[in-house]
Write a protein that holds these residues in place. Sequence first.
Motif, PDB file in Angstrom:
ATOM      1  N   SER A 143       0.846  -1.193   0.000  1.00  0.00           N
ATOM      2  CA  SER A 143       0.000   0.000   0.000  1.00  0.00           C
ATOM      3  C   SER A 143       0.881   1.243   0.000  1.00  0.00           C
ATOM      4  CB  SER A 143      -0.910   0.029   1.223  1.00  0.00           C
ATOM      5  OG  SER A 143      -1.568   1.278   1.318  1.00  0.00           O
ATOM      6  N   PRO A 144       0.582   2.228  -0.856  1.00  0.00           N
ATOM      7  CA  PRO A 144       1.296   3.507  -0.772  1.00  0.00           C
ATOM      8  C   PRO A 144       1.144   4.159   0.606  1.00  0.00           C
ATOM      9  CG  PRO A 144       0.082   3.371  -2.832  1.00  0.00           C
ATOM     10  CD  PRO A 144      -0.350   2.198  -1.997  1.00  0.00           C
ATOM     11  N   TRP A 145       0.008   3.886   1.268  1.00  0.00           N
ATOM     12  CA  TRP A 145      -0.199   4.452   2.601  1.00  0.00           C
ATOM     13  C   TRP A 145       0.806   3.886   3.606  1.00  0.00           C
ATOM     14  CZ3 TRP A 145      -2.754   8.658   3.638  1.00  0.00           C
ATOM     15  CH2 TRP A 145      -3.773   9.077   2.788  1.00  0.00           C
ATOM     16  N   LEU A 146       1.202   2.633   3.413  1.00  0.00           N
ATOM     17  CA  LEU A 146       2.213   2.038   4.290  1.00  0.00           C
ATOM     18  C   LEU A 146       3.540   2.767   4.131  1.00  0.00           C
ATOM     19  CD1 LEU A 146       3.245  -0.131   6.229  1.00  0.00           C
ATOM     20  CD2 LEU A 146       3.523  -1.658   4.262  1.00  0.00           C
ATOM     21  N   VAL A 147       3.927   3.019   2.880  1.00  0.00           N
ATOM     22  CA  VAL A 147       5.160   3.768   2.620  1.00  0.00           C
ATOM     23  C   VAL A 147       5.068   5.152   3.249  1.00  0.00           C
ATOM     24  CG1 VAL A 147       6.655   4.735   0.833  1.00  0.00           C
ATOM     25  CG2 VAL A 147       5.562   2.507   0.478  1.00  0.00           C
ATOM     26  N   PHE A 148       3.943   5.823   3.027  1.00  0.00           N
ATOM     27  CA  PHE A 148       3.765   7.172   3.558  1.00  0.00           C
ATOM     28  C   PHE A 148       3.845   7.179   5.082  1.00  0.00           C
ATOM     29  CE2 PHE A 148       0.871  10.610   5.012  1.00  0.00           C
ATOM     30  CZ  PHE A 148       1.618  11.690   4.550  1.00  0.00           C
ATOM     31  N   GLY A 149       3.205   6.203   5.723  1.00  0.00           N
ATOM     32  CA  GLY A 149       3.219   6.147   7.179  1.00  0.00           C
ATOM     33  C   GLY A 149       4.614   5.948   7.744  1.00  0.00           C
ATOM     34  N   ALA A 197       2.109   7.611  16.726  1.00  0.00           N
ATOM     35  CA  ALA A 197       1.658   6.212  16.672  1.00  0.00           C
ATOM     36  C   ALA A 197       0.385   6.018  17.493  1.00  0.00           C
ATOM     37  CB  ALA A 197       2.766   5.289  17.186  1.00  0.00           C
ATOM     38  N   SER A 198       0.298   6.669  18.646  1.00  0.00           N
ATOM     39  CA  SER A 198      -0.887   6.536  19.490  1.00  0.00           C
ATOM     40  C   SER A 198      -2.118   7.116  18.801  1.00  0.00           C
ATOM     41  CB  SER A 198      -0.657   7.244  20.833  1.00  0.00           C
ATOM     42  OG  SER A 198       0.433   6.660  21.529  1.00  0.00           O
ATOM     43  N   LEU A 199      -1.942   8.230  18.109  1.00  0.00           N
ATOM     44  CA  LEU A 199      -3.058   8.819  17.365  1.00  0.00           C
ATOM     45  C   LEU A 199      -3.527   7.881  16.261  1.00  0.00           C
ATOM     46  CD1 LEU A 199      -1.944  12.560  17.095  1.00  0.00           C
ATOM     47  CD2 LEU A 199      -3.908  11.658  18.357  1.00  0.00           C
ATOM     48  N   LEU A 200      -2.566   7.246  15.571  1.00  0.00           N
ATOM     49  CA  LEU A 200      -2.941   6.283  14.535  1.00  0.00           C
ATOM     50  C   LEU A 200      -3.739   5.123  15.122  1.00  0.00           C
ATOM     51  CD1 LEU A 200       0.265   6.008  12.286  1.00  0.00           C
ATOM     52  CD2 LEU A 200      -1.914   7.094  11.708  1.00  0.00           C
ATOM     53  N   CYS A 201      -3.274   4.618  16.270  1.00  0.00           N
ATOM     54  CA  CYS A 201      -3.958   3.489  16.898  1.00  0.00           C
ATOM     55  C   CYS A 201      -5.356   3.871  17.365  1.00  0.00           C
ATOM     56  CB  CYS A 201      -3.137   2.971  18.077  1.00  0.00           C
ATOM     57  SG  CYS A 201      -1.582   2.195  17.603  1.00  0.00           S
ATOM     58  N   TYR A 202      -5.518   5.114  17.789  1.00  0.00           N
ATOM     59  CA  TYR A 202      -6.809   5.562  18.295  1.00  0.00           C
ATOM     60  C   TYR A 202      -7.775   5.922  17.170  1.00  0.00           C
ATOM     61  CZ  TYR A 202     -10.260   8.345  20.824  1.00  0.00           C
ATOM     62  OH  TYR A 202     -11.440   8.849  21.326  1.00  0.00           O
ATOM     63  N   LEU A 203      -7.274   6.539  16.099  1.00  0.00           N
ATOM     64  CA  LEU A 203      -8.152   7.073  15.067  1.00  0.00           C
ATOM     65  C   LEU A 203      -8.424   6.098  13.929  1.00  0.00           C
ATOM     66  CD1 LEU A 203      -6.657  10.691  14.825  1.00  0.00           C
ATOM     67  CD2 LEU A 203      -8.789  10.017  15.948  1.00  0.00           C
ATOM     68  N   VAL A 204      -7.453   5.243  13.571  1.00  0.00           N
ATOM     69  CA  VAL A 204      -7.630   4.454  12.344  1.00  0.00           C
ATOM     70  C   VAL A 204      -8.631   3.302  12.483  1.00  0.00           C
ATOM     71  CG1 VAL A 204      -6.434   3.071  10.632  1.00  0.00           C
ATOM     72  CG2 VAL A 204      -5.462   5.259  11.398  1.00  0.00           C
ATOM     73  N   PRO A 205      -8.594   2.416  13.466  1.00  0.00           N
ATOM     74  CA  PRO A 205      -7.547   2.191  14.475  1.00  0.00           C
ATOM     75  C   PRO A 205      -6.644   1.025  14.081  1.00  0.00           C
ATOM     76  CG  PRO A 205      -9.557   1.073  15.122  1.00  0.00           C
ATOM     77  CD  PRO A 205      -9.823   1.668  13.764  1.00  0.00           C
ATOM     78  N   PHE A 206      -5.409   1.085  14.575  1.00  0.00           N
ATOM     79  CA  PHE A 206      -4.480  -0.027  14.445  1.00  0.00           C
ATOM     80  C   PHE A 206      -4.316  -0.701  15.801  1.00  0.00           C
ATOM     81  CE2 PHE A 206      -2.725   2.644  10.881  1.00  0.00           C
ATOM     82  CZ  PHE A 206      -3.060   1.763   9.866  1.00  0.00           C
ATOM     83  N   ASP A 207      -3.741  -1.915  15.779  1.00  0.00           N
ATOM     84  CA  ASP A 207      -3.364  -2.558  17.032  1.00  0.00           C
ATOM     85  C   ASP A 207      -2.255  -1.745  17.700  1.00  0.00           C
ATOM     86  OD1 ASP A 207      -3.723  -5.943  15.782  1.00  0.00           O
ATOM     87  OD2 ASP A 207      -5.190  -4.618  16.721  1.00  0.00           O
ATOM     88  N   TRP A 208      -2.213  -1.828  19.023  1.00  0.00           N
ATOM     89  CA  TRP A 208      -1.240  -1.000  19.755  1.00  0.00           C
ATOM     90  C   TRP A 208       0.200  -1.488  19.612  1.00  0.00           C
ATOM     91  CZ3 TRP A 208      -2.103   3.711  21.715  1.00  0.00           C
ATOM     92  CH2 TRP A 208      -3.436   4.119  21.808  1.00  0.00           C
ATOM     93  N   TRP A 209       0.370  -2.659  18.973  1.00  0.00           N
ATOM     94  CA  TRP A 209       1.748  -3.102  18.699  1.00  0.00           C
ATOM     95  C   TRP A 209       2.445  -2.134  17.745  1.00  0.00           C
ATOM     96  CZ3 TRP A 209       2.879  -3.522  13.654  1.00  0.00           C
ATOM     97  CH2 TRP A 209       1.847  -3.844  12.769  1.00  0.00           C
ATOM     98  N   LEU A 210       1.659  -1.288  17.061  1.00  0.00           N
ATOM     99  CA  LEU A 210       2.255  -0.308  16.148  1.00  0.00           C
ATOM    100  C   LEU A 210       3.185   0.647  16.887  1.00  0.00           C
ATOM    101  CD1 LEU A 210       2.234   0.880  13.227  1.00  0.00           C
ATOM    102  CD2 LEU A 210       0.456   2.456  14.043  1.00  0.00           C
ATOM    103  N   VAL A 211       2.867   0.954  18.139  1.00  0.00           N
ATOM    104  CA  VAL A 211       3.681   1.922  18.888  1.00  0.00           C
ATOM    105  C   VAL A 211       5.124   1.427  19.058  1.00  0.00           C
ATOM    106  CG1 VAL A 211       3.933   3.206  21.047  1.00  0.00           C
ATOM    107  CG2 VAL A 211       1.653   2.864  20.048  1.00  0.00           C
ATOM    108  N   PRO A 212       5.360   0.229  19.621  1.00  0.00           N
ATOM    109  CA  PRO A 212       6.753  -0.228  19.722  1.00  0.00           C
ATOM    110  C   PRO A 212       7.405  -0.470  18.363  1.00  0.00           C
ATOM    111  CG  PRO A 212       5.233  -1.941  20.446  1.00  0.00           C
ATOM    112  CD  PRO A 212       4.437  -0.692  20.320  1.00  0.00           C
ATOM    113  N   MET A 213       6.603  -0.844  17.361  1.00  0.00           N
ATOM    114  CA  MET A 213       7.180  -1.018  16.035  1.00  0.00           C
ATOM    115  C   MET A 213       7.755   0.297  15.528  1.00  0.00           C
ATOM    116  SD  MET A 213       5.388  -2.195  12.463  1.00  0.00           S
ATOM    117  CE  MET A 213       6.295  -2.022  10.917  1.00  0.00           C
ATOM    118  N   LEU A 214       7.026   1.391  15.706  1.00  0.00           N
ATOM    119  CA  LEU A 214       7.523   2.682  15.241  1.00  0.00           C
ATOM    120  C   LEU A 214       8.647   3.207  16.134  1.00  0.00           C
ATOM    121  CD1 LEU A 214       4.355   4.530  13.898  1.00  0.00           C
ATOM    122  CD2 LEU A 214       5.938   2.966  12.758  1.00  0.00           C
TER     123      LEU A 214
END
Length: 281
Positions: A143-149, A197-214
């Motif tokens: 996804s281009p969105w993945l690259v952008f993120g 990362a927290s905003l992404l998890c709250y708004l999109v939402p993604f799993d909170w594992w995204l925070v340590p990944m970033l």
Amino acid sequence: MFKARVLTSLLLVPVFVLTLFMLPYQYWAALMLGIASIAAYEWGGMTGMGKLARHVYWLLTLVTGLLLVFAADWHLVEVNWLVQMQQWMTFWGILVGSLFWLLIAPAWLATRHHFRHPLFMALIGWLVLLPMWLAMLSLHTVSPWLVFGLLLTVWIADSAAYFVGKRFGKRKLAPKISPGKTWEGVLGAWLAVTIYASLLCYLVPFDWWLVPMLWGVTVLSIIGDLLESLIKRQAELKDSGGLLPGHGGVLDRIDGLTSSLPLAALFIYFPLYMSVLDTYV
């Protein structure tokens, strides 16, 4: 300096985002290859290549990548063979590049060894730049969105580290490599990326594992930044080039991506890597 830095960013970021989402895949891949080729030219200057060698180096980078992307359209090779070659180069390029940043780069930074052989440094330059390009293309197919993120993560970390370090920085991160970088800047980068990362998890939402990944992406981007700073310091250069007013060279802008994108791609495709590597064991 600051004004030029801001104006350059305001010009380049929208253009990059538009090309990421609007250009057909092949042309976007070629554009990213062009950026990597300019960075290869700058790498040559940082590592002591002569003028002719630098031109040969970036042209080899460009031509190899163009053949990989467009050979089928130009009817130079059989399509199935090209697809297999692309897959092979992407798979092993990302893996080898990731191992470089996980194992070799930290040891290099710890020892600050000055490698002087031009051919060796040319190979290291390809090991730094080509896996980044291959990872960017591979992630774009998801996804281009993945690259952008991911790019936004590195940009946020870099900007936060710059401004926080400039305002509050006192404790040097690596004074013998990059005296301007501070632990306060690292803390600012970590805090900014945590909020993002927290905003992404709250708004999109993604799993909170995204925070340590970033967080990991942030650490890797700092390693890439430090390695480029080490090469520049050994070459007694302030910037990798002068193409981007207020920023220096292209390599100065993508150094954090060279280290973070291959590892991000490896993480995303980790089950595939495990299944393929199991066949070799």
